[in-house]
Design an enzyme around this catalytic site. Structure first.
Site, mmCIF file in Angstrom:
data_model
loop_
_atom_site.group_PDB
_atom_site.id
_atom_site.type_symbol
_atom_site.label_atom_id
_atom_site.label_comp_id
_atom_site.label_asym_id
_atom_site.label_seq_id
_atom_site.Cartn_x
_atom_site.Cartn_y
_atom_site.Cartn_z
ATOM 1 N N GLN A 78 0.837 -1.197 0.000
ATOM 2 C CA GLN A 78 0.000 0.000 0.000
ATOM 3 C C GLN A 78 0.876 1.252 0.000
ATOM 4 O O GLN A 78 1.264 1.760 1.048
ATOM 5 C CB GLN A 78 -0.947 0.014 1.200
ATOM 6 C CG GLN A 78 -1.942 1.135 1.078
ATOM 7 C CD GLN A 78 -3.097 1.021 2.029
ATOM 8 O OE1 GLN A 78 -3.182 0.121 2.840
ATOM 9 N NE2 GLN A 78 -4.003 1.967 1.938
ATOM 10 N N PHE A 79 1.148 1.750 -1.197
ATOM 11 C CA PHE A 79 2.007 2.930 -1.323
ATOM 12 C C PHE A 79 1.379 4.164 -0.700
ATOM 13 O O PHE A 79 2.074 5.105 -0.330
ATOM 14 C CB PHE A 79 2.376 3.180 -2.792
ATOM 15 C CG PHE A 79 1.279 3.786 -3.619
ATOM 16 C CD1 PHE A 79 1.210 5.157 -3.777
ATOM 17 C CD2 PHE A 79 0.329 2.985 -4.241
ATOM 18 C CE1 PHE A 79 0.200 5.728 -4.547
ATOM 19 C CE2 PHE A 79 -0.669 3.543 -5.002
ATOM 20 C CZ PHE A 79 -0.742 4.919 -5.155
ATOM 21 N N THR A 80 0.057 4.182 -0.537
ATOM 22 C CA THR A 80 -0.595 5.370 0.012
ATOM 23 C C THR A 80 -0.248 5.608 1.481
ATOM 24 O O THR A 80 -0.504 6.693 2.006
ATOM 25 C CB THR A 80 -2.128 5.310 -0.162
ATOM 26 O OG1 THR A 80 -2.633 4.151 0.496
ATOM 27 C CG2 THR A 80 -2.496 5.286 -1.640
#
Length: 149
Positions: A78-80
């Site tokens: 999850q890059f966010t």
């Protein structure tokens, strides 16, 4: 690296309506990989996660780790988690690692967690538009940032 760790009774990932992976009792881990993360960052998380005493013992006290309860792990990239929200209202993801490097780090983490657990770590699909479902048990949610040791 940043990890959001949730104690769950169940969790699953689907992509385009198709089941990808699922677990019962265990840990749902969202993993964000930051530019410049090293083996040292990965190893820090690997020392912490399997030893987190966040499962209830016979007295209802959070005193057991995932190996002691025979739990499973579902790891989702999850890059966010690396969102920078300091300016304006549109988050910037400039701190997130490039996909090629992040994919390798994600796979390394999944393999290392499997070794620590003694069973395969379930995974999402890196970079896919995933639908994640979970039942957070407690709720228990822990945030670990390898940069804050």
């Amino acid at each position: 690296m940043k990890a959001v760790i949730q104690r769950v009774t169940e969790a699953s990932v689907t992509v385009a309506g198709q089941p990808v992976s699922s677990i019962g009792k265990g840990l749902m881990i969202l993993l964000g990989i930051q530019k410049g993360d090293t083996d040292e960052d990965r190893d820090y998380l690997l020392k912490k996660i399997p030893r987190l005493r966040i499962f209830d013992d016979e007295n209802g006290v959070m005193n057991l780790d995932i190996t002691q309860v025979g739990g499973e792990i579902l790891l989702v990239s999850q890059f966010t988690l690396l969102a920078n929200t300091r300016k304006g209202n549109r988050p910037s993801y400039i701190d997130a690692e490039d996909p090629e490097v992040a994919t390798a780090r994600y796979e390394e983490m999944a393999e290392a967690l499997s070794e620590a657990l003694g069973r395969p770590t379930q995974k999402g699909i890196f970079g896919a538009d995933m639908q994640v479902q979970l039942v957070n048990d407690g709720p228990v949610t822990i945030l670990i940032d390898s940069k804050n040791r």
